[in-house]
Design a protein around this motif. Structure first.
Motif, PDB file in Angstrom:
ATOM      1  N   VAL A   3      -7.363   1.119   2.948  1.00 42.26           N
ATOM      2  CA  VAL A   3      -7.801   1.533   1.863  1.00 42.26           C
ATOM      3  C   VAL A   3      -8.730   2.590   2.266  1.00 42.26           C
ATOM      4  O   VAL A   3      -9.816   2.936   1.525  1.00 42.26           O
ATOM      5  N   GLU A   4      -8.452   3.096   3.611  1.00 42.46           N
ATOM      6  CA  GLU A   4      -9.396   4.032   4.345  1.00 42.46           C
ATOM      7  C   GLU A   4      -9.373   5.217   3.358  1.00 42.46           C
ATOM      8  O   GLU A   4     -10.467   5.987   3.046  1.00 42.46           O
ATOM      9  N   GLN A   5      -8.257   5.860   2.599  1.00 44.64           N
ATOM     10  CA  GLN A   5      -8.129   6.930   1.891  1.00 44.64           C
ATOM     11  C   GLN A   5      -9.231   6.663   0.609  1.00 44.64           C
ATOM     12  O   GLN A   5      -9.654   7.643   0.305  1.00 44.64           O
ATOM     13  N   LEU A   6      -8.986   5.574   0.087  1.00 45.78           N
ATOM     14  CA  LEU A   6      -9.774   5.356  -1.180  1.00 45.78           C
ATOM     15  C   LEU A   6     -11.311   5.276  -0.930  1.00 45.78           C
ATOM     16  O   LEU A   6     -11.914   5.792  -1.847  1.00 45.78           O
TER      17      LEU A   6
ATOM     18  N   PRO B 296       0.863  -1.336  -0.003  1.00 44.46           N
ATOM     19  CA  PRO B 296       0.041  -0.164   0.003  1.00 44.46           C
ATOM     20  C   PRO B 296       0.940   1.257   0.024  1.00 44.46           C
ATOM     21  O   PRO B 296       0.335   2.239  -0.473  1.00 44.46           O
ATOM     22  N   ALA B 297       2.139   1.055   0.542  1.00 46.91           N
ATOM     23  CA  ALA B 297       3.009   2.364   0.555  1.00 46.91           C
ATOM     24  C   ALA B 297       3.459   2.887  -0.739  1.00 46.91           C
ATOM     25  O   ALA B 297       3.829   3.966  -0.727  1.00 46.91           O
TER      26      ALA B 297
ATOM     27  N   ASP C 205      -0.182   4.794  -5.684  1.00 47.48           N
ATOM     28  CA  ASP C 205      -0.879   5.967  -5.842  1.00 47.48           C
ATOM     29  C   ASP C 205      -2.175   5.946  -6.037  1.00 47.48           C
ATOM     30  O   ASP C 205      -2.618   5.275  -7.373  1.00 47.48           O
ATOM     31  N   LEU C 206      -2.942   6.228  -5.073  1.00 52.53           N
ATOM     32  CA  LEU C 206      -4.555   5.723  -5.252  1.00 52.53           C
ATOM     33  C   LEU C 206      -5.288   7.114  -6.257  1.00 52.53           C
ATOM     34  O   LEU C 206      -6.463   6.951  -6.294  1.00 52.53           O
ATOM     35  N   SER C 207      -4.573   8.011  -6.472  1.00 54.55           N
ATOM     36  CA  SER C 207      -5.077   9.345  -7.084  1.00 54.55           C
ATOM     37  C   SER C 207      -5.986   8.910  -8.409  1.00 54.55           C
ATOM     38  O   SER C 207      -7.030   9.362  -8.875  1.00 54.55           O
ATOM     39  N   ASN C 208      -5.344   7.813  -9.139  1.00 56.37           N
ATOM     40  CA  ASN C 208      -6.205   7.633 -10.255  1.00 56.37           C
ATOM     41  C   ASN C 208      -6.943   6.304 -10.200  1.00 56.37           C
ATOM     42  O   ASN C 208      -7.544   5.781 -11.289  1.00 56.37           O
ATOM     43  N   THR C 209      -7.415   5.761  -8.824  1.00 54.01           N
ATOM     44  CA  THR C 209      -8.003   4.511  -8.840  1.00 54.01           C
ATOM     45  C   THR C 209      -9.690   4.842  -9.115  1.00 54.01           C
ATOM     46  O   THR C 209      -9.919   5.808  -8.504  1.00 54.01           O
TER      47      THR C 209
END
Length: 890
Positions: free
Chosen positions: A92-95, A67-68, A71-75
């Motif tokens: 996945v809290e941020q997601l 997870p580190a 980059d979840l910005s494009n998920t």
């Protein structure tokens, strides 16, 4: 420095619940094939067999990522398998907070309150989530390699218990067969799913079986084991499953405290219970038949009691309507006559009939015998019931709870409530039914404390031999006499608390504390009169002290419960049972009791695992609000930890830190804090306790400038050696041991700070003088002696003679000059009791007029005696005569 991991930016992320099992792993692998180019996040660590298997053989199948490094910005899409609970996800809290995120969920678990709402949600009640995923792969004709088939088959085999669990469906067999046709390796599956138990696991299995208790709730047998483990137990679920099979248990809950978490594993075959829902209320999850949960920062007894409450609630909820209702319900249709209604009520001896629609048989309301008889009395018996019935559409289902029934009958004033299941009336509940149930239920509650139906069941064992071997004859006879007195009065009597704890630790027994299930004062009066003892009564607390002729004391109390109106306040006390009396105590090691009545003499009663914690050498609190309600327990935890060499449990340590963070100790009165500090400083070696206090920041709560320095530690060690020297030589001398350590604690602080500490702790006047004025004088005197040394015997004597024992011991510990230490110890051992043999009467006989000169003469005599002169009274009288002549006093 290792190279930085390259970040990836996937459009689709696949994940599952923490501590993923084979079913979650297999389902994620299948999801990866359904969503090409996706990345899998493993949430948390897996069981060791899982980790080893994938690392060494199948890891290449998974497109995994740390997870580190993501980059979840494009998920754009999150795929969740084998769970829908937000609390069971990690990484996945941020997601999940991302707007417009597509969430696809595949799961075989029932619904839970904190579940995530998916954009697409495919849930089927199969034995495994992998089964659902395999169906989709087959529908889409996606090929599966033999290694992939092995991983997916593992998930189905494990989550169906090799197709033995009640949750297993036809689809599970079909998809497992399909996977075998794809080349799934059965030998690999067998080696991982069919697990041989290791020696350590056998030990824990035996521990769980030995601690197992059976609790009856509404006639249903629930088995429960609660243990504490010193380290993590791998594969706990398989151990629990083994116990269920070995013991043929229908419902079993295993509670294991590991670190700061209580792990709960449940297995169930009862229709009345849904363990998934029960453990879901504790933050876990699972199915009707199997579930697990982890509860953080709560004590083991507390989790056990909460679990029993949830079990009791669910069983009562499922069975209460069926238990209350009368069946079959007696009914009449709306078009029948009032005369027919009256005749039916007489025939069946009921006072109310349910009225149904003549066409649809739908429930419309009810008619009472009183109304029907009045109508017949007025010659209107031929009139239809529909003209006179009480319309009402209220009903309940078989799964309703007691509160719903009470609301309809009591709050809405309904005479009867029909029980309807699948649109069919299966029974009726009347006011009388409810009243009888409430009376019976209340009786069960009152008796439950003795029967231990609704609460914890005690662990018991015989310790009579320990009483015989460890206690002297007098105490053994005393305990027997107390039991006989209890028999005579018809009350249960127990010896409790520190007595039992010290007995189990084989430490000297100092106090005898007796608890009576009844009126403690009445018992104490009876015993005192039978054995010719004195009695001191405390009517407010219903306690008494029995005092024997030689001063030996026995404390007697009524079994009682306590509650706190406000944090740090003194408790409000009410009479209760031995279980509630033990539940109000501070730590599990102090909750043991031994029955003294003749039939049960020597039976150890342990509700809260105190015996286990004594064995494991650990201090554990019972309730997680204990330190908030009574912050003095923080000091007691530290004291017991220091005294017995026990460690403070992780949960208990966290609760101490939490209580201090919210300022609980600040509400305590200074006298209560002082009392606890005196006990800590009265121990043989209080330094470890002082270090623990500093670790928690407890010293800062007393005064912000207090701190534990190397110099303080060194001085405490010196005090310890000094007191050991003194007590060896003068074992009968009584002095306040705590005061020496307290003076050492305050050494080096200014008068202002010392005064503020004394004010905070509300020191009584004499103790205040000792710890402030006397301590400061002692520090000044030791500096003067060290500066002037060597000094004469006379100088040493007059510098030290007015100090009390505790101050002299403090000075001995304080000096670093070995010669000075020897000089002070010589004064203490040889000179401090030197006094003239003569007094004013003898001086007057010489012819000297009374006055201040008497003191000068007596002091001169002491000086001479310090030099080894004037050994007899005659010599002292002669010295006084010569002194008077030389100074023209006669």
């Amino acid at each position: 420095m290792p190279p930085k991991k390259q970040e990836i930016s996937p459009k689709t992320v696949i994940t599952s619940h923490v501590n993923s099992d084979f079913d979650a792993i297999g389902a994620m692998l299948a999801a990866q094939k359904l969503y090409p180019e996706s990345v899998i996040i493993f949430p948390g660590s897996q069981e060791k067999n899982l980790r080893d298997f994938f690392v060494h053989s199948m890891g290449y199948l998974f497109n995994m990522a740390d997870p580190a490094t993501i980059d979840l910005s494009n998920t754009q899409r999150l795929v969740i398998v084998d769970t829908r609970q937000k609390s069971r996800l990690s990484g996945v809290e941020q997601l999940l907070e991302k707007p417009n995120l597509i969430i696809d969920i595949y799961d075989h678990h029932p619904s839970f309150p904190d579940e995530i709402k998916g954009t697409y949600d495919l849930s089927k009640p199969y034995g495994a989530t992998t089964t659902i995923m395999c169906e989709l792969l087959r529908e889409k004709k996606i090929s599966i390699s033999s290694d992939e088939a092995t991983v997916m088959a593992l998930g189905i085999y494990e989550d169906t218990g090799n197709f033995t669990y009640a949750s297993t469906t036809r689809a599970d067999f079909e998809q497992a067969g399909f996977l075998i046709s794809c080349g799934a390796c059965l030998s690999t599956i067998s080696s991982l799913v069919v697990k041989e138990m290791k020696t350590e696991q056998v030990t824990w299995l035996n521990e769980l079986i030995n601690e197992m208790t059976t609790i009856a709730v509404n006639g249903i047998q629930i088995h429960l084991s609660a243990i504490a483990a010193s380290h993590y137990i791998p594969d706990l679920a398989s151990i629990v499953q083994k116990i269920v099979r070995m013991e043929n248990i229908d419902c079993f809950f295993a509670l294991v405290l590991m670190g700061s978490k209580v792990h709960i594993i449940a297995r169930n075959r009862l229709h009345e219970l849904d363990v998934g829902k029960i453990l879901g209320s504790l933050g876990g999850g699972g199915h009707f038949y199997a579930a697990s949960a982890k509860v953080e920062n709560q004590t083991l007894p507390q989790v056990e009691m909460r679990l029993m409450e949830l079990i009791e609630q669910q069983i009562r909820r499922v069975r209460v309507a069926k238990k209350l209702m009368s069946s079959p319900a007696i009914t009449i249709t709306a078009d029948q006559s009032c005369l027919e209604a009256r005749q039916q009520m007489i025939r069946y001896n009921v006072n109310t009939l349910l009225v149904l629609d003549s066409q649809s048989s739908e429930y419309l309301g009810y008619i009472t015998r009183h109304v029907a008889e009045k109508i017949v009395h007025h010659n209107l018996g031929d009139q239809p019931v529909v003209d006179y019935f009480e319309p009402d559409g209220q009903s309940v289902g078989l799964s309703c709870d007691l509160a719903e029934i009470e609301q309809k009958i009591i709050d809405l004033k309904q005479r009867v409530v029909p029980v309807i299941e699948n649109r069919v009336i299966v029974g009726v509940i009347t006011r009388t039914d409810l009243l009888n149930f409430l009376v019976e239920h209340n009786r069960e509650v009152v008796l439950s404390e003795k029967r231990d139906i609704a609460g914890l069941k005690p662990r018991t064992r015989y310790v009579g031999n320990r009483l015989k071997n460890h206690l002297n004859q007098r105490v053994r006879t005393l305990l027997s006499d107390i039991g006989n007195a209890g028999d005579s009065l018809g009350v249960e009597v127990f010896v409790v608390g520190g007595f039992v704890r010290d007995l189990m630790l084989e430490r000297p027994i100092e106090d005898v504390d007796v608890v009576v299930e009844g009126d403690g004062i009445t018992f104490a009066r009876y015993f005192a009169s039978m054995h010719h003892c004195r009695l001191h009564q405390h009517l407010k607390f219903n306690t008494a002290v029995i005092i024997f002729e030689d001063g030996f004391k026995v404390d007697v109390a009524s079994a009682r419960l306590e509650y706190y109106a406000t944090p740090a306040a003194l408790p409000v006390v009410e009479n209760s049972s031995i279980k509630m009396d033990l539940a109000r105590r501070d730590f599990t090691i102090n909750t043991l009791a031994i029955s003294l009545n003749t039939e049960t003499f020597g039976t150890l009663i342990d509700y809260f695992g105190g015996g286990r914690d004594i064995k494991d050498k650990i201090i554990r609190i019972i309730h997680n609000l204990s330190f908030i309600e009574d912050p003095t327990r923080i000091f007691r935890a530290i004291k017991f930890s220091n005294r017995f060499g026990f460690r403070i449990g992780k949960v208990t340590a966290n609760l101490i830190a939490n209580a201090l963070s919210v300022g609980a100790v600040k509400h305590l009165s200074g006298l209560r804090v002082l009392s606890e500090l005196k006990q800590i400083f009265g121990e043989d070696n209080p330094l470890p306790a002082l270090e623990t206090m500093a670790d928690y920041g407890l010293d800062k709560v007393i005064h912000h400038e207090l701190k534990l320095t190397d110099a303080t530690c060194a001085l405490f060690e010196s005090v310890g050696k000094t007191l050991a020297w003194h007590d060896l030589l003068y074992s009968d001398d009584v002095y306040p041991r705590w005061a020496v350590y307290f003076m050492a604690w305050l050494h080096g602080y200014t008068v202002k700070v010392s005064t503020q500490i004394a004010d905070r702790l509300m020191f009584p006047l004499k103790e205040r003088e000792l710890l402030l004025e006397q301590r400061i004088k002692a520090e000044q005197s030791i500096r003067l002696i060290e500066k002037s040394y060597p000094v004469s015997n006379q100088q040493m004597y007059w510098w030290l003679i007015y100090f009390k024992t505790e101050s002299l011991l403090f000075m001995l510990a304080l000096t670093k000059n070995e010669s000075v230490r020897k000089g002070i110890s010589h004064f203490y051992t040889h000179q401090r009791k030197i006094q003239p043999l003569i007094g004013g009467k003898e001086i007057k006989s010489v012819g000297i007029k009374p006055g201040p000169v008497y003191s000068r003469i007596l002091n001169k005599i002491i000086d001479e005696k310090l030099d080894g002169k004037l050994n007899t009274m005659e010599q002292e009288i002669e010295f006084a005569r010569h002194y008077a002549i030389e100074n023209n006093l006669i």
